[in-house]
Motif scaffolding. Sequence first.
Motif, short mmCIF file in Angstrom:
data_model
loop_
_atom_site.label_atom_id
_atom_site.label_comp_id
_atom_site.label_asym_id
_atom_site.label_seq_id
_atom_site.Cartn_x
_atom_site.Cartn_y
_atom_site.Cartn_z
N ASP A 1 0.68 -1.20 0.28
CA ASP A 1 -0.28 0.30 0.16
C ASP A 1 1.14 0.81 -0.43
N PRO A 2 0.72 2.35 0.17
CA PRO A 2 1.11 3.47 -0.19
C PRO A 2 2.07 3.98 1.04
N ASN A 3 1.47 2.92 2.17
CA ASN A 3 2.20 3.22 3.43
C ASN A 3 3.51 2.22 3.13
N GLY A 4 3.41 1.06 2.50
CA GLY A 4 4.76 0.45 2.82
C GLY A 4 4.22 -1.65 3.27
N ALA A 5 2.62 -0.78 3.13
CA ALA A 5 2.55 -2.31 4.03
C ALA A 5 2.10 -4.03 2.61
N VAL A 6 2.11 -4.24 3.61
CA VAL A 6 1.67 -5.76 2.18
C VAL A 6 0.15 -5.62 2.44
N ILE A 7 -0.23 -6.58 0.93
CA ILE A 7 -1.78 -6.44 1.25
C ILE A 7 -1.80 -7.45 0.51
N ALA A 8 -1.82 -8.71 1.80
CA ALA A 8 -2.29 -10.17 1.67
C ALA A 8 -3.75 -10.41 1.08
N GLY A 9 -3.36 -11.70 -0.12
CA GLY A 9 -4.84 -12.00 -0.71
C GLY A 9 -5.14 -11.21 -1.59
N ALA A 10 -4.12 -9.96 -2.20
CA ALA A 10 -4.60 -9.13 -3.35
C ALA A 10 -4.77 -10.34 -4.52
#
Length: 114
Positions: A1-10
Amino acid sequence: DPNGAVIAGAQVTLTNERTKEKLTETASDTGEFSFAAPKEGEYILEVSAPYFKTAVAKHLRLSPDEDARAEIVMQVTSETVTVGIIVMEDTLLDDNGNGKTTFNSKQITSLPHG
């Protein structure tokens, strides 16, 4: 995401631009995804997840004998999202008898999310 967190399940889709053949995978808990060796050609990579705008990368030149890596940054949609409910025992009451608690920005950003 824009904050560098991952998006699990995308959901990740790789489409051959010429044949329109599609390969689909789901991002892992670490946000990673991989496809079996695709046929040589140009591809479109699409990544989608709830509450995020679909990210699209076009004209990716891929070959079955080469590794390719893509880092995708997804933008949050403008939809309103409820991320959780906090219950506090020592809630203050306003003049109408309603519970009232004030959180500062540090408390909000330190809430667990996933």
